[in-house]
Design an enzyme around this catalytic site. Structure first.
Site, PDB file in Angstrom:
ATOM      1  N   GLN A  15      -3.630 -14.524   2.254  1.00  0.00           N
ATOM      2  CA  GLN A  15      -3.252 -15.719   3.012  1.00  0.00           C
ATOM      3  C   GLN A  15      -3.718 -15.654   4.467  1.00  0.00           C
ATOM      4  O   GLN A  15      -4.328 -16.600   4.978  1.00  0.00           O
ATOM      5  CB  GLN A  15      -1.731 -15.890   2.970  1.00  0.00           C
ATOM      6  CG  GLN A  15      -1.169 -16.084   1.575  1.00  0.00           C
ATOM      7  CD  GLN A  15       0.328 -16.275   1.607  1.00  0.00           C
ATOM      8  OE1 GLN A  15       0.817 -17.361   1.890  1.00  0.00           O
ATOM      9  NE2 GLN A  15       1.073 -15.210   1.358  1.00  0.00           N
ATOM     10  N   VAL A  16      -3.447 -14.546   5.139  1.00  0.00           N
ATOM     11  CA  VAL A  16      -3.847 -14.417   6.539  1.00  0.00           C
ATOM     12  C   VAL A  16      -5.354 -14.245   6.651  1.00  0.00           C
ATOM     13  O   VAL A  16      -5.995 -14.826   7.540  1.00  0.00           O
ATOM     14  CB  VAL A  16      -3.092 -13.248   7.209  1.00  0.00           C
ATOM     15  CG1 VAL A  16      -3.609 -13.001   8.623  1.00  0.00           C
ATOM     16  CG2 VAL A  16      -1.591 -13.537   7.243  1.00  0.00           C
ATOM     17  N   ALA A  63      -3.655  -5.680   2.514  1.00  0.00           N
ATOM     18  CA  ALA A  63      -2.466  -4.832   2.327  1.00  0.00           C
ATOM     19  C   ALA A  63      -2.029  -4.889   0.875  1.00  0.00           C
ATOM     20  O   ALA A  63      -2.408  -5.788   0.126  1.00  0.00           O
ATOM     21  CB  ALA A  63      -1.326  -5.296   3.233  1.00  0.00           C
ATOM     22  N   THR A 104       5.561  -5.977   8.886  1.00  0.00           N
ATOM     23  CA  THR A 104       6.568  -6.744   8.158  1.00  0.00           C
ATOM     24  C   THR A 104       7.991  -6.505   8.643  1.00  0.00           C
ATOM     25  O   THR A 104       8.313  -5.433   9.180  1.00  0.00           O
ATOM     26  CB  THR A 104       6.488  -6.373   6.654  1.00  0.00           C
ATOM     27  OG1 THR A 104       7.545  -7.015   5.933  1.00  0.00           O
ATOM     28  CG2 THR A 104       6.616  -4.872   6.451  1.00  0.00           C
ATOM     29  N   TYR A 128       7.518  -0.622  -0.310  1.00  0.00           N
ATOM     30  CA  TYR A 128       6.650  -1.497   0.491  1.00  0.00           C
ATOM     31  C   TYR A 128       6.942  -1.336   1.976  1.00  0.00           C
ATOM     32  O   TYR A 128       6.038  -1.075   2.782  1.00  0.00           O
ATOM     33  CB  TYR A 128       6.831  -2.958   0.070  1.00  0.00           C
ATOM     34  CG  TYR A 128       6.172  -3.934   1.010  1.00  0.00           C
ATOM     35  CD1 TYR A 128       4.788  -4.006   1.113  1.00  0.00           C
ATOM     36  CD2 TYR A 128       6.940  -4.790   1.812  1.00  0.00           C
ATOM     37  CE1 TYR A 128       4.182  -4.891   1.988  1.00  0.00           C
ATOM     38  CE2 TYR A 128       6.341  -5.680   2.689  1.00  0.00           C
ATOM     39  CZ  TYR A 128       4.967  -5.730   2.771  1.00  0.00           C
ATOM     40  OH  TYR A 128       4.365  -6.610   3.645  1.00  0.00           O
TER      41      TYR A 128
END
Length: 291
Positions: A15-16, A63, A104, A128
């Site tokens: 997405q980024v 990632a 995050t 994660y």
């Protein structure tokens, strides 16, 4: 006129990463390394790629983001989220160029009453978050000029994310049960890159703030239930069908990885140091959906 930049972007289809390609092209040459060019599961090739490109700036947008899947493949998650960023940072240090890395809210356990600052103790609940925190530490340990940008609840109009899942399910199901006790800020990938561009321009123009770790999310807060309600409102405004939404606690929706109940991040340091901030999450959602 500012000189064109040679920018290495790790990641192509996320997405980024997709927003970076859309929004940064006029800053110079983008060297976009997707998995076919550079698989971070095999990070030994990072050094040769960086040395061949000789970038002015490195942006890590790739990632391992499958939160539940990471619980069953921790070694892979740590290789991609910790080992690889550390190698990028070592090469950035050697070249004397800055690095931008996205992290995050999952580095925190969500037990704090208020919004988390960058100085609050970290305590990830799952693989994660632990792997992303290890990546942050690996970057900082190199001493390279870096920006680690912690964000939360990322969505966009492409890839896999809550917005697209809800748009589909709300039109397919008569009723949906959505978690209402996890609180955070849904953050549009496009807005993340708008802010990233501002940071790059500040640095390029000699107006950089302090390097380090910062929080970068939309302003305001809501629950996943509240986010789903807002998505549903937009569907109804377009005359589309929309399921009835029912709030539930996290305990009614067990997952392999535990999620923090509080994902609120205090972003005031980024505003103070770099004069960069984002709009309210609801405003950003409308911009994402309607331009």
């Amino acid at each position: 006129m500012s000189r064109p930049l040679n920018i290495l972007i790790s990641g192509r289809h996320g997405q980024v990463a997709q927003e970076l390609q859309k929004q940064l092209g006029d800053l110079g040459t983008l060297h976009v390394l997707g998995r076919d060019q550079l698989d971070l599961a095999h990070p030994e090739r990072i050094r040769e790629q960086v040395r061949a490109i000789k970038p002015d700036l490195i942006i890590i947008a790739a990632a391992h983001t499958a939160v539940d899947q990471a619980e069953s493949e921790p070694e892979l998650a740590f290789t991609i989220n910790a080992t690889a960023p550390g190698i990028f940072a070592e090469e950035a240090k050697a070249l004397g160029v800055p690095l931008i890395h996205y992290s995050t809210d999952y580095v925190f356990d969500g037990s704090k009453d208020g919004a988390y600052t960058e100085d609050d103790p970290t305590n990830p609940l799952g693989v994660y978050g632990a792997s992303k925190l290890a990546g942050e530490k690996a970057i900082a340990a190199t001493g390279c000029d870096h920006l680690i940008l912690r964000t939360s609840w990322v969505y966009s109009l492409h890839g896999r994310n809550f917005l697209l899942t809800m748009q589909r399910l709300l039109q397919e199901k008569p009723e949906l049960r959505i978690v209402a006790d996890q609180i955070g800020a849904p953050t549009w990938a496009g807005a993340i890159v708008q802010s990233t561009r501002q940071l790059i321009e500040r640095w390029r123009d000699g107006q950089a703030g302090a390097w380090g770790t910062y929080h970068l999310t939309a302003q305001g807060e809501t629950s996943w239930f509240g986010f789903a309600l807002a998505i549903g409102e937009q569907l109804k405004a377009q005359g589309k069908p929309c399921a009835q939404l029912l709030p539930i606690p996290s305990s009614d929706y067990p997952t392999p990885a535990q999620r923090p109940l509080n994902s609120r991040l205090d972003c005031s340091r980024l505003q103070r140091e770099w004069q960069v901030s984002q709009a309210d999450w609801h405003t950003a959602l409308l911009e994402c959906l309607h331009g």
